[in-house]
Each structure stands twice: as C-alpha cells, then as structure tokens.
Motif scaffolding. Sequence first.
Motif, PDB file in Angstrom:
ATOM      1  N   PHE A 151       0.726  -1.173   0.040  1.00 14.75           N
ATOM      2  CA  PHE A 151      -0.015  -0.074   0.064  1.00 14.75           C
ATOM      3  C   PHE A 151       0.839   1.348  -0.089  1.00 14.75           C
ATOM      4  CE2 PHE A 151       0.122  -1.946   4.116  1.00 14.75           C
ATOM      5  CZ  PHE A 151       0.473  -1.048   5.030  1.00 14.75           C
ATOM      6  N   PRO A 152       2.097   1.201   0.539  1.00  8.58           N
ATOM      7  CA  PRO A 152       3.035   2.539   0.282  1.00  8.58           C
ATOM      8  C   PRO A 152       2.995   2.920  -1.060  1.00  8.58           C
ATOM      9  CG  PRO A 152       4.028   1.016   1.963  1.00  8.58           C
ATOM     10  CD  PRO A 152       2.820   0.416   1.202  1.00  8.58           C
ATOM     11  N   ARG A 153       2.737   2.033  -2.324  1.00  8.75           N
ATOM     12  CA  ARG A 153       2.780   2.552  -3.610  1.00  8.75           C
ATOM     13  C   ARG A 153       1.758   3.302  -3.836  1.00  8.75           C
ATOM     14  NH1 ARG A 153       5.067  -1.459  -7.922  1.00  8.75           N
ATOM     15  NH2 ARG A 153       6.296  -2.769  -6.374  1.00  8.75           N
ATOM     16  N   ILE A 154       0.652   3.471  -3.167  1.00  5.67           N
ATOM     17  CA  ILE A 154      -0.549   4.299  -3.215  1.00  5.67           C
ATOM     18  C   ILE A 154      -0.204   5.620  -2.670  1.00  5.67           C
ATOM     19  CG2 ILE A 154      -3.076   4.302  -3.086  1.00  5.67           C
ATOM     20  CD1 ILE A 154      -3.058   1.566  -2.467  1.00  5.67           C
ATOM     21  N   THR A 155       0.523   6.608  -3.400  1.00  8.02           N
ATOM     22  CA  THR A 155       0.827   7.581  -3.014  1.00  8.02           C
ATOM     23  C   THR A 155      -0.089   8.820  -3.133  1.00  8.02           C
ATOM     24  OG1 THR A 155       1.894   8.295  -5.213  1.00  8.02           O
ATOM     25  CG2 THR A 155       3.549   7.371  -3.561  1.00  8.02           C
ATOM     26  N   LYS A 156      -1.051   8.556  -4.176  1.00  6.65           N
ATOM     27  CA  LYS A 156      -2.390   9.579  -3.978  1.00  6.65           C
ATOM     28  C   LYS A 156      -3.155   8.972  -3.400  1.00  6.65           C
ATOM     29  CE  LYS A 156      -0.956  12.335  -8.167  1.00  6.65           C
ATOM     30  NZ  LYS A 156      -1.501  13.001  -9.352  1.00  6.65           N
ATOM     31  N   LYS A 157      -3.540   9.243  -2.176  1.00  8.72           N
ATOM     32  CA  LYS A 157      -4.482   8.661  -1.183  1.00  8.72           C
ATOM     33  C   LYS A 157      -5.717   8.743  -1.801  1.00  8.72           C
ATOM     34  CE  LYS A 157      -1.103   7.682   1.135  1.00  8.72           C
ATOM     35  NZ  LYS A 157      -0.385   6.287   1.221  1.00  8.72           N
ATOM     36  N   LEU A 158      -6.120   9.829  -2.454  1.00 13.66           N
ATOM     37  CA  LEU A 158      -7.673   9.818  -3.356  1.00 13.66           C
ATOM     38  C   LEU A 158      -7.956   8.751  -3.872  1.00 13.66           C
ATOM     39  CD1 LEU A 158      -9.616  12.279  -3.551  1.00 13.66           C
ATOM     40  CD2 LEU A 158      -8.518  12.748  -5.835  1.00 13.66           C
ATOM     41  N   TRP A 159      -6.992   7.912  -4.509  1.00 10.56           N
ATOM     42  CA  TRP A 159      -7.490   6.692  -5.092  1.00 10.56           C
ATOM     43  C   TRP A 159      -8.220   5.568  -4.085  1.00 10.56           C
ATOM     44  CZ3 TRP A 159      -8.226   5.313  -9.877  1.00 10.56           C
ATOM     45  CH2 TRP A 159      -7.622   6.519 -10.990  1.00 10.56           C
TER      46      TRP A 159
END
Length: 274
Positions: free
Chosen positions: A77-85
């Motif tokens: 989950f650290p790959r999800i840098t744009k938390k809006l996703w």
Amino acid sequence: MMSTYTRSPLKFFLLVYTLSLPLWIIETMIDVKGLPLDIPITDIAAAFTPLIVASILVYKEEGRGGVKRLFQRVLDFPRITKKLWYLPIIFLPFLLYLLIYLIIYFTGLPLPSTFHIPFQSIPFLFPLFFVGAICEEIGYMGYAIEPMQERFGALAASILMGIPWAVWHYPSIIQQGHDLTWIAWATLGTVAVRVLIVWIYNNTGKSLFACILFHTMLNVGRPLFPKDDLHNPLVDYPEIHYSVIAVTAVVVVFLWGAKTLVRNKHLQSTPNHG
C-alpha cells in the motif's frame, strides 16, 4: 532478478486451468444449495490455483527471492501515493451496486419485498473475500499483467486477461443453474471488472494491494445486496447488473485512455518489483 516481461502469461493461464480441472470435475458432483453463499467448496479451493501457479513460475524464473518479493506485494500500500485513489478502491463497488438497485427500482422491475442489508456479516465476509482476492490477484496482477501490458497496452491486456478469467468462472456459474444468456452477460461484466482492476493498478503505482482491496469490496458488496427468497436482483437481472459495470469501464477507458488507462504520464513509469 529477471524482468517481469520475461514471464509467460500463456503458461500461467494454462497451468491455472490444468490445476482447476479436477476441482471442476468434483464440483459437478456437489449440490451447492445450502452452502454459504451457494459457493462450492471446490470453488474456494480453485481460488488458490492462481497463487500456486504464480509461485511455481516465479520460483522457477527468479528463485526463492522472487517468490518472497511477489508475496511482499500483497501489502504494498505505500505505492498508493495519491491517497485519493482509496475513494474508488473502497467506494466505487458500492456505488455500482447502488446504481444497479436504482435502475431496477425506476424501471419498475420486482425487488425484494423487504429492504434488508446484512451488515453484521461483513466481519465474516471481508476476511474471506480478502484472502480469495489475494489468491487470484497475486497471479493475475502480480504475475501476468506486466508482460501483457507491455505487449498489448492496458485495455487490450485487460480484455485478454478478463476473458480467460471469466471462462474460469463458468463451471461455478453453470453449477448454480444459470443459462447461456446469463453467462454471456456475466462474461461481459467480468471482463469489465478486469478493466477496472487494471485501471486501479496503473493509477496506484502498480499496487497489488489496491487491486486486492478493490476486488474484495466488489465481492463483499454482492452478498450485501438486498434480496429475499423471491428476488435476488443481481441474479435476476444480469443485463442490468453487468451492463452498469461495463458502462463504467467504458467511461474509464474514454476518460483515461485505452493505451495505459493513466492520465498522468509519470505514473506509467513506476517500477514493478514483483
């Protein structure tokens, strides 16, 4: 470590089907009625085949370290840098089910006589479906998607992956008593779901965790959908159910583009250390 582009999606699909075949044969001898969610035990076992096949192939291609890296991606989950996703990952499935319900309602088709959503079952359903999503996505998205996207582009890869994924579900669908028309709609919807999963993947830094969570939320929403003994709208109206998902996938392709399903070009180059 070998490049993911040397991996063989064809070999992956063939081995998944080979391992699933004996389970499908056993499934024909099982009455699904009365089982939880009408899911045969063999279906649960078959869900592990993508994980098993991916593990075997990665071990052969990259050794024990490659398998370790593949499993580490389950919580990437650290790959999800744009938390809006996280909004589409978590809430899009339920918005889809709400839209399906509203379309059925406003077209005047029969609906359950009592509106009841079994929220109390979520603590049981979520971990069950999360494990199932891990088993499937670690193979499909963790192993096979990258070489397919490299060769065919995002949309074509999604479709080429979605078709065998849909066919893989046929034995269970047939066992549950659905006809060819229902299967055709289910195929359309399943391929569309794969497009949405690849869209999520490519826009979250190629996060396998994002795919697993989205897949889980879709599956959790199905048994929560209002139904009674007379009406199960997701089963009764597959043309509405799967059309809504398919139209959503078409909108995504139109807005994000078929080649990558990504608007921001810099996200396309996120490395994949699978």
